[in-house]
Design a protein around this motif. Sequence first.
Motif, PDB file in Angstrom:
ATOM      1  N   GLY A 190       0.784  -1.227   0.000  1.00 15.37           N
ATOM      2  CA  GLY A 190       0.000   0.000   0.000  1.00 15.37           C
ATOM      3  C   GLY A 190       0.819   1.282   0.000  1.00 15.37           C
ATOM      4  N   LYS A 191       2.137   1.178  -0.060  1.00 12.81           N
ATOM      5  CA  LYS A 191       2.996   2.371  -0.070  1.00 12.81           C
ATOM      6  C   LYS A 191       2.922   3.094  -1.417  1.00 12.81           C
ATOM      7  CE  LYS A 191       6.289   5.168   1.341  1.00 12.81           C
ATOM      8  NZ  LYS A 191       6.066   6.209   2.294  1.00 12.81           N
ATOM      9  N   VAL A 192       2.680   2.347  -2.486  1.00 13.15           N
ATOM     10  CA  VAL A 192       2.586   2.921  -3.838  1.00 13.15           C
ATOM     11  C   VAL A 192       1.265   2.511  -4.464  1.00 13.15           C
ATOM     12  CG1 VAL A 192       3.579   2.888  -6.170  1.00 13.15           C
ATOM     13  CG2 VAL A 192       5.094   2.952  -4.186  1.00 13.15           C
ATOM     14  N   ALA A 193       0.596   3.489  -5.087  1.00 12.13           N
ATOM     15  CA  ALA A 193      -0.652   3.224  -5.814  1.00 12.13           C
ATOM     16  C   ALA A 193      -0.558   3.861  -7.194  1.00 12.13           C
ATOM     17  CB  ALA A 193      -1.838   3.794  -5.058  1.00 12.13           C
ATOM     18  N   PHE A 194      -1.141   3.215  -8.168  1.00 11.91           N
ATOM     19  CA  PHE A 194      -1.181   3.742  -9.525  1.00 11.91           C
ATOM     20  C   PHE A 194      -2.572   4.291  -9.807  1.00 11.91           C
ATOM     21  CE2 PHE A 194       2.438   0.980  -9.656  1.00 11.91           C
ATOM     22  CZ  PHE A 194       3.300   1.561 -10.573  1.00 11.91           C
ATOM     23  N   LYS A 195      -2.633   5.441 -10.474  1.00 16.05           N
ATOM     24  CA  LYS A 195      -3.911   6.060 -10.834  1.00 16.05           C
ATOM     25  C   LYS A 195      -3.896   6.357 -12.332  1.00 16.05           C
ATOM     26  CE  LYS A 195      -6.810  10.059 -10.038  1.00 16.05           C
ATOM     27  NZ  LYS A 195      -6.936  11.363  -9.445  1.00 16.05           N
ATOM     28  N   GLU A 196      -4.813   5.752 -13.056  1.00 12.65           N
ATOM     29  CA  GLU A 196      -4.928   5.991 -14.495  1.00 12.65           C
ATOM     30  C   GLU A 196      -5.581   7.350 -14.729  1.00 12.65           C
ATOM     31  OE1 GLU A 196      -3.720   3.916 -16.873  1.00 12.65           O
ATOM     32  OE2 GLU A 196      -3.032   2.557 -15.290  1.00 12.65           O
ATOM     33  N   ILE A 197      -4.974   8.149 -15.587  1.00 11.68           N
ATOM     34  CA  ILE A 197      -5.512   9.472 -15.905  1.00 11.68           C
ATOM     35  C   ILE A 197      -5.681   9.554 -17.421  1.00 11.68           C
ATOM     36  CG2 ILE A 197      -5.106  11.954 -15.814  1.00 11.68           C
ATOM     37  CD1 ILE A 197      -3.351  11.412 -13.326  1.00 11.68           C
ATOM     38  N   ASP A 198      -6.916   9.730 -17.853  1.00 11.11           N
ATOM     39  CA  ASP A 198      -7.209   9.849 -19.281  1.00 11.11           C
ATOM     40  C   ASP A 198      -7.330  11.328 -19.648  1.00 11.11           C
ATOM     41  OD1 ASP A 198      -7.372   7.061 -19.735  1.00 11.11           O
ATOM     42  OD2 ASP A 198      -9.372   7.037 -18.853  1.00 11.11           O
ATOM     43  N   GLY A 199      -7.367  11.606 -20.909  1.00 13.62           N
ATOM     44  CA  GLY A 199      -7.657  12.959 -21.347  1.00 13.62           C
ATOM     45  C   GLY A 199      -6.523  13.686 -22.043  1.00 13.62           C
ATOM     46  N   LEU A 200      -5.369  13.034 -22.201  1.00 13.39           N
ATOM     47  CA  LEU A 200      -4.277  13.695 -22.910  1.00 13.39           C
ATOM     48  C   LEU A 200      -4.186  13.267 -24.373  1.00 13.39           C
ATOM     49  CD1 LEU A 200      -1.307  13.986 -20.387  1.00 13.39           C
ATOM     50  CD2 LEU A 200      -2.836  15.752 -21.224  1.00 13.39           C
ATOM     51  N   THR A 201      -5.287  12.789 -24.898  1.00 16.60           N
ATOM     52  CA  THR A 201      -5.299  12.443 -26.320  1.00 16.60           C
ATOM     53  C   THR A 201      -5.346  13.716 -27.149  1.00 16.60           C
ATOM     54  OG1 THR A 201      -7.705  12.361 -26.418  1.00 16.60           O
ATOM     55  CG2 THR A 201      -6.561  10.305 -25.854  1.00 16.60           C
ATOM     56  N   ILE A 202      -4.898  13.626 -28.367  1.00 19.24           N
ATOM     57  CA  ILE A 202      -4.920  14.788 -29.267  1.00 19.24           C
ATOM     58  C   ILE A 202      -6.354  15.268 -29.479  1.00 19.24           C
ATOM     59  CG2 ILE A 202      -4.936  13.399 -31.389  1.00 19.24           C
ATOM     60  CD1 ILE A 202      -3.032  16.680 -31.040  1.00 19.24           C
ATOM     61  N   GLU A 203      -7.291  14.328 -29.544  1.00 18.20           N
ATOM     62  CA  GLU A 203      -8.691  14.696 -29.763  1.00 18.20           C
ATOM     63  C   GLU A 203      -9.235  15.525 -28.596  1.00 18.20           C
ATOM     64  OE1 GLU A 203      -7.686  11.017 -32.006  1.00 18.20           O
ATOM     65  OE2 GLU A 203      -7.552  11.518 -29.880  1.00 18.20           O
ATOM     66  N   ASN A 204      -8.966  15.085 -27.373  1.00 19.28           N
ATOM     67  CA  ASN A 204      -9.468  15.808 -26.205  1.00 19.28           C
ATOM     68  C   ASN A 204      -8.778  17.156 -26.064  1.00 19.28           C
ATOM     69  OD1 ASN A 204     -11.155  16.031 -23.860  1.00 19.28           O
ATOM     70  ND2 ASN A 204      -9.348  15.645 -22.615  1.00 19.28           N
ATOM     71  N   ARG A 205      -7.478  17.186 -26.292  1.00 17.29           N
ATOM     72  CA  ARG A 205      -6.747  18.445 -26.163  1.00 17.29           C
ATOM     73  C   ARG A 205      -7.201  19.446 -27.224  1.00 17.29           C
ATOM     74  NH1 ARG A 205      -1.291  17.750 -26.841  1.00 17.29           N
ATOM     75  NH2 ARG A 205      -1.585  15.762 -27.844  1.00 17.29           N
ATOM     76  N   ALA A 206      -7.486  18.953 -28.434  1.00 12.02           N
ATOM     77  CA  ALA A 206      -7.979  19.842 -29.494  1.00 12.02           C
ATOM     78  C   ALA A 206      -9.380  20.342 -29.168  1.00 12.02           C
ATOM     79  CB  ALA A 206      -7.976  19.105 -30.835  1.00 12.02           C
ATOM     80  N   ALA A 207     -10.225  19.460 -28.631  1.00 12.72           N
ATOM     81  CA  ALA A 207     -11.591  19.865 -28.274  1.00 12.72           C
ATOM     82  C   ALA A 207     -11.581  20.936 -27.185  1.00 12.72           C
ATOM     83  CB  ALA A 207     -12.399  18.649 -27.822  1.00 12.72           C
ATOM     84  N   CYS A 208     -10.643  20.837 -26.259  1.00  9.38           N
ATOM     85  CA  CYS A 208     -10.543  21.813 -25.161  1.00  9.38           C
ATOM     86  C   CYS A 208      -9.697  23.026 -25.541  1.00  9.38           C
ATOM     87  CB  CYS A 208      -9.940  21.150 -23.928  1.00  9.38           C
ATOM     88  SG  CYS A 208     -10.957  19.848 -23.231  1.00  9.38           S
ATOM     89  N   MET A 209      -8.966  22.905 -26.666  1.00 11.18           N
ATOM     90  CA  MET A 209      -8.052  23.962 -27.111  1.00 11.18           C
ATOM     91  C   MET A 209      -7.000  24.268 -26.047  1.00 11.18           C
ATOM     92  SD  MET A 209      -8.845  24.564 -30.204  1.00 11.18           S
ATOM     93  CE  MET A 209      -7.928  26.038 -30.567  1.00 11.18           C
ATOM     94  N   LYS A 210      -6.506  23.208 -25.394  1.00  9.18           N
ATOM     95  CA  LYS A 210      -5.460  23.347 -24.376  1.00  9.18           C
ATOM     96  C   LYS A 210      -4.487  22.188 -24.489  1.00  9.18           C
ATOM     97  CE  LYS A 210      -7.560  25.981 -20.765  1.00  9.18           C
ATOM     98  NZ  LYS A 210      -7.439  26.189 -19.344  1.00  9.18           N
ATOM     99  N   ALA A 211      -3.224  22.471 -24.204  1.00  9.90           N
ATOM    100  CA  ALA A 211      -2.215  21.406 -24.195  1.00  9.90           C
ATOM    101  C   ALA A 211      -2.532  20.377 -23.117  1.00  9.90           C
ATOM    102  CB  ALA A 211      -0.826  21.994 -23.981  1.00  9.90           C
ATOM    103  N   ILE A 212      -2.986  20.874 -21.967  1.00  3.35           N
ATOM    104  CA  ILE A 212      -3.439  19.995 -20.885  1.00  3.35           C
ATOM    105  C   ILE A 212      -4.772  20.545 -20.391  1.00  3.35           C
ATOM    106  CG2 ILE A 212      -2.947  19.030 -18.608  1.00  3.35           C
ATOM    107  CD1 ILE A 212       0.015  19.474 -19.153  1.00  3.35           C
TER     108      ILE A 212
END
Length: 115
Positions: free
Chosen positions: A73-95
């Motif tokens: 339990g000292k380390v946990a992984f968290k999946e983060i979506d949303g850095l696809t080119i499609e999402n970034r273009a839709a938001c007009m932001k790099a992140i």
Amino acid sequence: METIEQAKVRFGALIEAQKERVAAMRSQGDFIDYEKLPQIVIGVCGGDGIGPTITHEAERVLRFLLQDEVTGGKVAFKEIDGLTIENRAACMKAIPDDVMEELKACHVILKGPTT
């Protein structure tokens, strides 16, 4: 050709430079002592293109190397979506803002390439 003694001197200088860098980071006041954290959260962002494939394999290796820490339990992984080119273009932001908030909630980021 560099002698062993010359290599030792150069390596020693490199180590000292890194110690100075760490001391400077600690003096800034926002330094995180990861050993004292109850849990270290590693955010995993696949990116786009070949990013998800590369990131998946890197995560697999990390999970293997850190299996005792993950199991304990000292380390946990968290999946983060949303850095696809499609999402970034839709938001007009790099992140996009929502992705940035998720990233900031993690201690370490494993990020795949983005276009």
